[in-house]
Design a protein around this motif. Structure first.
Motif, PDB file in Angstrom:
ATOM      1  N   VAL A  53       0.840  -1.200   0.000  1.00  0.00           N
ATOM      2  CA  VAL A  53       0.000   0.000   0.000  1.00  0.00           C
ATOM      3  C   VAL A  53       0.870   1.243   0.000  1.00  0.00           C
ATOM      4  CG1 VAL A  53      -1.978  -1.106   1.096  1.00  0.00           C
ATOM      5  CG2 VAL A  53      -0.227  -0.027   2.517  1.00  0.00           C
ATOM      6  N   LEU A 110      -5.365   1.891   2.154  1.00  0.00           N
ATOM      7  CA  LEU A 110      -6.007   0.993   1.197  1.00  0.00           C
ATOM      8  C   LEU A 110      -6.850   1.769   0.193  1.00  0.00           C
ATOM      9  CD1 LEU A 110      -7.060  -1.883   3.616  1.00  0.00           C
ATOM     10  CD2 LEU A 110      -5.408  -2.065   1.736  1.00  0.00           C
ATOM     11  N   THR A 113      -4.444   3.491  -2.210  1.00  0.00           N
ATOM     12  CA  THR A 113      -3.820   2.544  -3.128  1.00  0.00           C
ATOM     13  C   THR A 113      -4.805   2.073  -4.190  1.00  0.00           C
ATOM     14  OG1 THR A 113      -2.334   1.817  -1.358  1.00  0.00           O
ATOM     15  CG2 THR A 113      -2.544   0.379  -3.280  1.00  0.00           C
TER      16      THR A 113
END
Length: 330
Positions: A53, A110, A113
């Motif tokens: 990430v 998250l 990403t």
């Protein structure tokens, strides 16, 4: 409305941005919080990939601080966060055992990403992160390029590591030889950065680490030039109080590049705009008042004022002092 741009990174930058928001919202011409009265150009030199990430520590610190969800005791991450996922990663031998990722913080990483994998640029990602809360500011990364900071240390032979390993794991105890941002020479300012600086009335260099927070921003080709050519006054806030760094290990960074840990030396490091540098005015602490003449000799207007940001009122007072310094040099 006073158009303000702040260059910032780290905890000091976050606190100063909180103060600037409060100072601007307290002014009659500032408009509402929703009108984004100022722009923050955020350091992305300490970004990194970890466990698949993308982390942007300075971006997240400023977003969390402006949103009021930051952990004020640790100085980073989300308040009230847990670490179950981090413990599981460590059980798998993944990530860095000395680099803690909170569960809420991982949610941010998250999301970031996923958006990057979907094709969004870092600028677009920062805009999405900023949209969750009413931040009262527009955040822009310094560049959309990946220009992570690497530190070469003498240990005893030279070896290179990511800045976060040197800073977080080793606490800057390994003597640095140099700091580098691979790829930065080919980078360009993120969309809107140069325009914001050109259209500003005031540009402020926050009291962030001059080497690894403000330094990478100024190293992006085009940003230093934008500062030199803007009609705005450029005001810097010293990260040194009483001849010492306020937080972190900025003194180690300064020593590595041959700069003394003093208010006047950091001002000289940035330089006067009239002499090819970037500053018109420099705020230095009352404890460093003796440095004022040296700063003036550089061609930079010195302003001696309280610099301690102990709470929101003192941070806002410092931001007001920066705005007043810009007016005094206009």
């Amino acid at each position: 409305m006073t158009r303000v741009v702040v260059l910032a990174g780290g905890v000091g930058g976050s606190r100063f941005c909180l103060g600037m928001r409060a100072a601007l919202q307290g002014r009659a011409d500032a408009g509402s919080a929703a009108s984004a009265p100022f722009t923050i150009v955020v350091n992305t030199g300490d970004d990194l990939w970890l466990s698949g990430v993308r982390l942007q520590p300075d971006v997240d610190s400023i977003v969390y601080a402006l949103a009021g969800v930051n952990d004020t005791e640790r100085g980073w991450g989300r308040a009230g966060d847990s670490e179950r996922v981090n413990h599981e990663l460590q059980a798998w031998g993944a990530g860095w055992p000395w680099f803690t990722l909170g569960d809420l913080d991982l949610g941010t990483h998250l999301a970031r990403t996923g958006w990057l994998r979907d094709g969004l640029t870092p600028t677009e990602v920062v805009a999405r992160l900023s949209a969750r809360w009413p931040l009262g500011a527009r955040l822009l990364p310094m560049t959309d390029a990946e220009v992570d900071t690497y530190v070469t240390v003498a240990d005893p032979g030279e070896r290179t590591m990511h800045f976060q390993e040197w800073w977080t794991r080793h606490r800057a105890a390994l003597a640095p030889v140099r700091f580098e941002n691979p790829g930065i020479a080919a980078a360009v300012p993120a969309p809107g950065v140069a325009e914001a600086i050109a259209e500003a009335d005031v540009v402020v260099l926050a009291p962030s680490n001059p080497v690894v927070s403000i330094g990478p921003i100024l190293a992006v080709p085009g940003i230093r030039e934008a500062l030199r050519s803007t009609a705005a006054r450029v005001v810097g806030v010293s990260p040194i109080i009483g001849g010492r760094v306020v937080r972190g290990m900025a003194d180690v960074c300064l020593t590595a590049i041959g700069v003394e840990t003093s208010a006047s030396a950091v001002a000289a490091h940035y330089g006067a705009r009239a002499a090819g540098g970037v500053l018109d005015a420099w705020l230095l602490a009352e404890e460093d008042a003796a440095d004022a003449d040296a700063v003036r000799g550089l061609g930079i207007h010195p302003v001696v004022t309280p610099l301690w940001m102990r709470d929101l009122p003192t941070s806002a007072a410092l931001a007001d002092a920066a705005l007043a310094a810009a007016r005094a040099t206009s």
